[in-house]
Design a protein around this motif. Structure first.
Motif, mmCIF file in Angstrom:
data_model
loop_
_atom_site.group_PDB
_atom_site.id
_atom_site.type_symbol
_atom_site.label_atom_id
_atom_site.label_comp_id
_atom_site.label_asym_id
_atom_site.label_seq_id
_atom_site.Cartn_x
_atom_site.Cartn_y
_atom_site.Cartn_z
ATOM 1 N N SER A 1 0.818 -1.222 0.000
ATOM 2 C CA SER A 1 0.000 0.000 0.000
ATOM 3 C C SER A 1 0.849 1.269 0.000
ATOM 4 N N GLY A 2 2.122 1.133 -0.341
ATOM 5 C CA GLY A 2 2.946 2.314 -0.584
ATOM 6 C C GLY A 2 3.816 2.800 0.554
ATOM 7 N N GLY A 3 3.856 2.101 1.676
ATOM 8 C CA GLY A 3 4.690 2.525 2.792
ATOM 9 C C GLY A 3 6.109 1.992 2.669
ATOM 10 N N ARG A 4 6.971 2.499 3.524
ATOM 11 C CA ARG A 4 8.373 2.067 3.558
ATOM 12 C C ARG A 4 8.573 1.036 4.658
ATOM 13 N N LEU A 5 9.628 0.207 4.495
ATOM 14 C CA LEU A 5 9.974 -0.814 5.477
ATOM 15 C C LEU A 5 11.382 -0.580 6.009
ATOM 16 N N LEU A 6 11.481 -0.405 7.314
ATOM 17 C CA LEU A 6 12.765 -0.274 7.984
ATOM 18 C C LEU A 6 12.853 -1.413 8.996
ATOM 19 N N GLY A 7 13.646 -2.422 8.688
ATOM 20 C CA GLY A 7 13.746 -3.592 9.543
ATOM 21 C C GLY A 7 14.971 -3.563 10.426
ATOM 22 N N VAL A 8 14.825 -4.103 11.630
ATOM 23 C CA VAL A 8 15.954 -4.285 12.537
ATOM 24 C C VAL A 8 15.908 -5.741 12.978
ATOM 25 N N SER A 9 16.724 -6.547 12.316
ATOM 26 C CA SER A 9 16.782 -7.959 12.652
ATOM 27 C C SER A 9 17.901 -8.159 13.671
ATOM 28 N N VAL A 10 18.158 -9.402 13.992
ATOM 29 C CA VAL A 10 19.207 -9.730 14.955
ATOM 30 C C VAL A 10 20.049 -10.855 14.363
ATOM 31 N N ASP A 11 21.321 -10.864 14.725
ATOM 32 C CA ASP A 11 22.286 -11.817 14.169
ATOM 33 C C ASP A 11 21.731 -13.224 13.971
ATOM 34 N N PHE A 12 21.181 -13.808 15.044
ATOM 35 C CA PHE A 12 20.750 -15.208 14.961
ATOM 36 C C PHE A 12 19.466 -15.415 14.168
ATOM 37 N N LEU A 13 18.797 -14.327 13.756
ATOM 38 C CA LEU A 13 17.598 -14.438 12.920
ATOM 39 C C LEU A 13 17.810 -13.838 11.525
ATOM 40 N N ALA A 14 19.025 -13.456 11.220
ATOM 41 C CA ALA A 14 19.309 -12.768 9.951
ATOM 42 C C ALA A 14 18.870 -13.571 8.727
ATOM 43 N N ALA A 15 18.873 -14.894 8.824
ATOM 44 C CA ALA A 15 18.441 -15.732 7.693
ATOM 45 C C ALA A 15 16.953 -15.552 7.394
ATOM 46 N N LYS A 16 16.175 -15.074 8.376
ATOM 47 C CA LYS A 16 14.740 -14.857 8.184
ATOM 48 C C LYS A 16 14.407 -13.399 7.859
ATOM 49 N N ALA A 17 15.434 -12.557 7.700
ATOM 50 C CA ALA A 17 15.210 -11.132 7.423
ATOM 51 C C ALA A 17 14.611 -10.949 6.025
ATOM 52 N N ARG A 18 13.769 -9.958 5.901
ATOM 53 C CA ARG A 18 13.090 -9.669 4.632
ATOM 54 C C ARG A 18 14.059 -9.070 3.621
ATOM 55 N N ALA A 19 14.169 -9.700 2.488
ATOM 56 C CA ALA A 19 15.105 -9.257 1.448
ATOM 57 C C ALA A 19 14.681 -7.938 0.811
ATOM 58 N N GLY A 20 13.389 -7.675 0.665
ATOM 59 C CA GLY A 20 12.918 -6.499 -0.057
ATOM 60 C C GLY A 20 12.644 -5.270 0.777
ATOM 61 N N ALA A 21 13.200 -5.199 1.993
ATOM 62 C CA ALA A 21 12.974 -4.023 2.840
ATOM 63 C C ALA A 21 13.720 -2.817 2.278
ATOM 64 N N ASP A 22 13.200 -1.625 2.519
ATOM 65 C CA ASP A 22 13.881 -0.406 2.079
ATOM 66 C C ASP A 22 15.197 -0.231 2.814
ATOM 67 N N GLU A 23 15.217 -0.671 4.060
ATOM 68 C CA GLU A 23 16.422 -0.595 4.883
ATOM 69 C C GLU A 23 16.393 -1.746 5.876
ATOM 70 N N MET A 24 17.541 -2.388 6.093
ATOM 71 C CA MET A 24 17.625 -3.487 7.046
ATOM 72 C C MET A 24 18.911 -3.343 7.848
ATOM 73 N N VAL A 25 18.769 -3.360 9.157
ATOM 74 C CA VAL A 25 19.900 -3.296 10.079
ATOM 75 C C VAL A 25 19.942 -4.631 10.812
ATOM 76 N N ILE A 26 21.133 -5.159 11.029
ATOM 77 C CA ILE A 26 21.285 -6.404 11.778
ATOM 78 C C ILE A 26 21.972 -6.080 13.101
ATOM 79 N N ALA A 27 21.238 -6.264 14.189
ATOM 80 C CA ALA A 27 21.771 -6.012 15.529
ATOM 81 C C ALA A 27 22.517 -7.247 16.034
ATOM 82 N N LYS A 28 23.412 -7.035 16.983
ATOM 83 C CA LYS A 28 24.207 -8.160 17.495
ATOM 84 C C LYS A 28 23.426 -9.023 18.475
ATOM 85 N N ASP A 29 22.458 -8.429 19.185
ATOM 86 C CA ASP A 29 21.656 -9.200 20.139
ATOM 87 C C ASP A 29 20.283 -8.541 20.312
#
Length: 179
Positions: free
Chosen positions: A54-82
């Protein structure tokens, strides 16, 4: 507005996914950015899909041990250490917070933002979206905390309880002066 949504990554029943998708579509159509745990599974995926479609932006903050499940098509993705860093980054990026249905992680995130508000360390609006009465018991517990003197501020200053997605977003936009 950057709206942080704390919610489950589990695959859930339609009584939870339908209102979550409705909120996501309202968020996207309103031109807002979803700040979320970054996962592309379960309810997190439902909300991210709805916002993006619906036209919004995606800013994801994943975590190291879940990085494999992070959304590939996000506008921005940060991977936190914990998880602690993830929660801090999510809250730093947010102008407002919505708590949707979830498990212990969601409850941890919810109580942290309410504790910060209680002590005056943030004034970000917080909405608890009580989909299908999921948080009725928690709402009752918060009221008991207030009634018995455990909260130094009125509950209404800490959190707004919304029963429907449209009320949740309306509260956030109103509290931030968005017409």
């Amino acid at each position: 507005m950057n709206i942080c949504v704390f919610l489950s990554a589990a695959d859930l029943d339609e009584r939870y996914t339908r209102p979550a998708k409705e909120f996501a579509e309202l968020l996207g159509k309103g031109g807002h950015t979803l700040v979320w745990g970054g996962s592309d599974v379960g309810l997190m995926k439902v909300v991210a899909d709805g916002v993006q479609e619906s036209g919004g932006r995606l800013l994801g903050v994943s975590v190291d041990f879940l990085a494999a499940k992070a959304r590939a098509g996000a506008d921005e993705m940060v991977i936190a250490k914990d998880l602690a860093e993830r929660k801090r980054l999510l809250l730093e990026q947010a102008d407002a917070v919505v708590i949707m249905v979830g498990g212990t992680g969601t409850l941890d995130e919810a109580t942290e933002i309410l504790e910060l508000k209680k002590h005056g360390h943030t004034d970000k609006p917080v909405v608890l979206l009580n989909t299908a009465g999921f948080y009725d018991g928690l709402k009752e517990q918060f009221r008991r905390m207030e009634d018995e003197g455990f909260l130094p501020r009125p509950l209404t200053e800490l959190v707004f309880f919304a029963e429907e997605p449209v009320g949740a977003l309306a509260y956030l936009e109103e509290s931030r002066g968005i017409e």
